[in-house]
Design a protein around this motif. Structure first.
Motif, mmCIF file in Angstrom:
data_model
loop_
_atom_site.group_PDB
_atom_site.id
_atom_site.type_symbol
_atom_site.label_atom_id
_atom_site.label_comp_id
_atom_site.label_asym_id
_atom_site.label_seq_id
_atom_site.Cartn_x
_atom_site.Cartn_y
_atom_site.Cartn_z
ATOM 1 N N PHE A 258 69.021 -1.542 42.705
ATOM 2 C CA PHE A 258 68.453 -2.113 43.925
ATOM 3 C C PHE A 258 69.530 -2.384 44.963
ATOM 4 C CE2 PHE A 258 67.248 -6.057 46.242
ATOM 5 C CZ PHE A 258 66.200 -5.545 46.971
ATOM 6 N N ARG A 264 62.457 3.451 45.651
ATOM 7 C CA ARG A 264 61.469 2.891 44.735
ATOM 8 C C ARG A 264 61.266 3.752 43.506
ATOM 9 N NH1 ARG A 264 58.701 -2.121 45.536
ATOM 10 N NH2 ARG A 264 58.608 -1.677 43.333
ATOM 11 N N LEU A 324 60.661 -8.429 42.401
ATOM 12 C CA LEU A 324 60.209 -7.041 42.385
ATOM 13 C C LEU A 324 59.143 -6.796 41.320
ATOM 14 C CD1 LEU A 324 63.693 -5.305 42.793
ATOM 15 C CD2 LEU A 324 61.942 -5.617 44.550
ATOM 16 N N MET A 347 61.699 -3.838 51.477
ATOM 17 C CA MET A 347 62.807 -3.558 50.568
ATOM 18 C C MET A 347 64.165 -3.605 51.255
ATOM 19 S SD MET A 347 61.692 -2.914 47.442
ATOM 20 C CE MET A 347 62.770 -1.718 46.682
#
Length: 498
Positions: A258, A264, A324, A347
């Protein structure tokens, strides 16, 4: 207001509200906890709470240290965050302004403050005004506060209603507030911004019960600082690990990907495997306990993170992981209070903020929406005067017996609503491309958005709209009648620049 918060039209200003007594209590409870670094805050707070010297100078230092360390230091709103100091008098505002400016210089800070008050006043043997102290005209304050180096706005009965600056993140209150005034003042922080995930209030003057009561007419909430025991985070963390839904390896790998900017499709396999374990290995009670515990950890950690500097990145990594994971967890049957309203995280902006936070904790470890905007080119609406007069007359005939605090202002706002609603792009599109029934559906949604936009500065109107079905029905019917025009033209209220 609760729906507006859940749908992220506005920010929840009470989520990170704390009185100075609770602030100090929290720091005292974790002074020996290696997960926290409280050394910078403890001495000044102890001097304030345990001593008799409640001088402006001490409070100014608490404010500046918190804003520097917990707001600027963690790059709130992408590093653009601003603060407001709310004072009870012009004399107090002047004292705060000078104390804050002095301590900023003592710290070697590059930021500066601005003071806002009306008229000219005597201070330290001189006649002073906003312009003489700030170095620019009074009408430039709203523009200057969003320009560097200005970050802290010290106010005396100015900018506490009608000021809608999304970069405003933190508020430090040294003024008795109650009722609508409390809601309006704290709601200066609620304007949404793409990089804004929270707000913070430190209150020197009020108790939490009074603020909670002031907001209770608009939505029910519990001020977290009054019930949070920082040590319970250890228990929540242990219970989440014990459920077996994830382990240390999953957390580390997901957070690494991340923070490195992974898309994603690289993150989802890790999260989906955890969701599969959650579905297969936990019964309904277990799912309720796990999801509730995850939400409780994130909420409590977020609140404590707004107050206390963390000295260990492990909890920050767990919070990122849970933020998340939670939106992907199916809601157990009992868990329907939020009706599944869990917004997906933006994000990129969330990633940028958490990179900075992780970097800070690692460094410490090593060293010691409002309404939908109008389409481009559409200016402020100017309704026809006779239309305004007719609406105001009807309003007064039907609801003039209501004990409004400012009936003329409410009537004027009501009269201008159709033009405001007519700016809504979805409603305009429905008038152009759909039938009357579908246009009415879009109109009612546009009206709801417009009312949410009014809630900070016209709370009594918003409350009447929310609580009185007859008033809501009349307002919706009137607004639709005045604004609806098939094809989007004709009788629609005239828009300047269109």
């Amino acid at each position: 207001m609760k729906q507006a918060i859940e749908e992220r039209f506005i920010v929840d200003v009470l989520a990170n509200y704390t009185t100075v007594a609770s602030y100090y209590k929290l720091i005292r409870t974790v002074e020996d906890d290696p997960m926290f670094d409280t050394s910078r805050a403890s001495r000044k707070l102890r001097a304030y709470v345990e001593g008799n010297d409640h001088a402006i100078g001490i409070k100014a230092k608490i404010i500046v240290d918190h804003f520097h360390d917990q707001v600027l230091g963690t790059r709130k709103i992408g590093g653009q965050a601003r603060a407001m100091v709310v004072t009870g008098s012009i004399q107090r505002a002047l004292e705060y302004f000078h104390a804050i400016r002095s301590y900023l210089r003592e710290r070697g800070s590059s930021i500066e403050g601005i003071v806002a008050f009306s008229g000219e006043h005597e201070y330290a043997g001189q006649t002073v005004s906003e312009a003489s102290l700030n170095g620019f005209p009074s009408n430039s304050i709203a523009e200057k506060i969003v320009e560097d180096p200005y970050r802290i706005l010290v106010c005396a009965d100015k900018f506490q209603t009608g000021y809608d600056e999304p970069l405003l993140h933190s508020m430090y209150v040294d003024k008795i507030l109650s009722g609508v005034q409390a809601v309006q003042t704290l709601s200066r922080l609620n304007r949404a911004h793409p990089d804004k995930y929270d707000a913070f209030v430190l209150d020197f003057a009020n108790d939490a019960e009074a603020i909670e009561a002031a907001f209770s007419d608009y939505y029910k909430t519990t001020i977290l600082s009054e019930e949070t025991d920082a040590n319970k985070l250890h228990d929540l963390r242990a219970a989440l690990y014990a459920a077996g839904v994830f382990g240390e390896a999953e957390i580390r790998e997901l957070v690494r990907l991340f923070l490195d900017g992974a898309p994603r499709e690289q993150l989802d396999p890790i999260l989906d495997a955890c969701v599969a374990t959650y579905n297969e290995d936990l019964d309904e009670d277990g799912q309720v306990a796990f999801k509730g515990g995850a939400k409780a950890f994130v909420r409590s950690y977020g609140f404590l993170g707004a107050i206390l500097p963390y000295a260990n990145p492990d909890w920050e990594e767990l919070a990122i992981f849970l933020n998340l994971l939670i939106p992907k967890l199916p809601a157990p049957k009992e868990d329907d209070l939020s009706r599944g309203v869990l917004e997906a995280i933006d994000m990129e902006s969330y990633r940028a903020e958490k990179r900075e936070t992780i970097a800070i904790t690692l460094q410490d470890e090593d060293t010691e929406i409002g309404p939908v905007p109008a389409d481009g080119g559409v200016g402020k609406p100017e309704p026809e005067l006779d239309r305004l007069s007719n609406i105001i007359k009807t309003f007064n005939d039907m609801f003039g017996d209501v004990d409004w605090e400012d009936a003329d202002r409410v009537a004027r706002t009501v009269a201008e609503l159709p033009a405001k609603v007519a700016e809504d792009s979805a409603y305009r599109n429905a008038m152009t491309n759909s039938d009357r029934q579908n246009a009415r559906i879009e109109h009612d949604q546009a009206l709801n958005r417009a009312m949410i936009g009014l809630l900070s500065d016209n709370t009594e109107l918003y409350k009447r709209f929310s609580d009185d079905p007859e008033f809501k029905r009349w307002l919706a019917d009137m607004s639709f009648t005045e604004s609806y025009s098939p094809g989007g033209g004709g009788d629609q209220p005239e828009l300047v620049g269109s």
